[in-house]
Design an enzyme around this catalytic site. Sequence first.
Site, PDB file in Angstrom:
ATOM      1  N   CYS A  46       0.936  -5.611  68.719  1.00  0.00           N
ATOM      2  CA  CYS A  46       2.221  -5.270  68.135  1.00  0.00           C
ATOM      3  C   CYS A  46       2.750  -4.026  68.858  1.00  0.00           C
ATOM      4  O   CYS A  46       2.016  -3.037  68.991  1.00  0.00           O
ATOM      5  CB  CYS A  46       2.067  -4.994  66.639  1.00  0.00           C
ATOM      6  SG  CYS A  46       3.582  -4.364  65.864  1.00  0.00           S
ATOM      7  N   ASP A  53      -2.115  -9.041  67.344  1.00  0.00           N
ATOM      8  CA  ASP A  53      -1.387 -10.209  66.863  1.00  0.00           C
ATOM      9  C   ASP A  53      -2.075 -11.444  67.435  1.00  0.00           C
ATOM     10  O   ASP A  53      -2.562 -11.421  68.569  1.00  0.00           O
ATOM     11  CB  ASP A  53       0.071 -10.178  67.324  1.00  0.00           C
ATOM     12  CG  ASP A  53       0.904  -9.167  66.564  1.00  0.00           C
ATOM     13  OD1 ASP A  53       0.684  -8.994  65.358  1.00  0.00           O
ATOM     14  OD2 ASP A  53       1.792  -8.542  67.185  1.00  0.00           O
ATOM     15  N   VAL A  68       0.118 -25.888  87.531  1.00  0.00           N
ATOM     16  CA  VAL A  68      -0.529 -24.581  87.436  1.00  0.00           C
ATOM     17  C   VAL A  68      -2.038 -24.780  87.374  1.00  0.00           C
ATOM     18  O   VAL A  68      -2.528 -25.692  86.701  1.00  0.00           O
ATOM     19  CB  VAL A  68      -0.007 -23.771  86.227  1.00  0.00           C
ATOM     20  CG1 VAL A  68      -0.382 -24.404  84.906  1.00  0.00           C
ATOM     21  CG2 VAL A  68      -0.479 -22.326  86.285  1.00  0.00           C
ATOM     22  N   GLU A  69      -2.761 -23.963  88.119  1.00  0.00           N
ATOM     23  CA  GLU A  69      -4.219 -24.024  88.123  1.00  0.00           C
ATOM     24  C   GLU A  69      -4.709 -23.366  86.833  1.00  0.00           C
ATOM     25  O   GLU A  69      -4.280 -22.267  86.483  1.00  0.00           O
ATOM     26  CB  GLU A  69      -4.744 -23.313  89.381  1.00  0.00           C
ATOM     27  CG  GLU A  69      -6.208 -23.526  89.636  1.00  0.00           C
ATOM     28  CD  GLU A  69      -7.075 -22.623  88.804  1.00  0.00           C
ATOM     29  OE1 GLU A  69      -8.047 -23.124  88.206  1.00  0.00           O
ATOM     30  OE2 GLU A  69      -6.772 -21.414  88.720  1.00  0.00           O
ATOM     31  N   SER A  70      -5.594 -24.027  86.102  1.00  0.00           N
ATOM     32  CA  SER A  70      -5.927 -23.615  84.735  1.00  0.00           C
ATOM     33  C   SER A  70      -6.666 -22.280  84.653  1.00  0.00           C
ATOM     34  O   SER A  70      -6.474 -21.531  83.694  1.00  0.00           O
ATOM     35  CB  SER A  70      -6.702 -24.703  84.007  1.00  0.00           C
ATOM     36  OG  SER A  70      -7.913 -24.979  84.657  1.00  0.00           O
TER      37      SER A  70
END
Length: 148
Positions: A46, A53, A68-70
């Site tokens: 936060c 959070d 996208v490469e993980s």
Amino acid sequence: MTPKLLGQTTPLPQSPQEAALDYVPNPRPGRTYLVRFAVPEFTSLCPVTAQPDFAHLVIDYVPDATIVESKSLKLFLGSFRNHAAFHEDCTVGIGERLFTEMAPRWLRIGGYWYPRGGIPIDVFWQSGPPPADLWLPDQGVAGYRGRG
């Protein structure tokens, strides 16, 4: 377009800005298909109280030239652990960065944030209308109901 992080011992980036995302060629170019990442343990801070959070993120996209490469995505998302930002900024910022850098045909992100101060906040962003021929399943995250 060789991944820089895959197969390497890589420390968690200190900030989202420092995090590098790797992209690789789409193995099925010209096909309309959905890629989904479910991130049930996303954390950030936060910006007012510095308290943690927590969110369940669901990222859906239709690839174009790249995916996208993980591992790089995992490190990017992990870099938010010590990043102070409002729920809206985290959720939309992740979606916009992926959309800008990867340039998919379409992308959406759902941020299902757990309550703080008794109020859950859900944030949704998408790049535009989904392709007409796309099978688009529900994100599968129920609205927060507390104990009821």
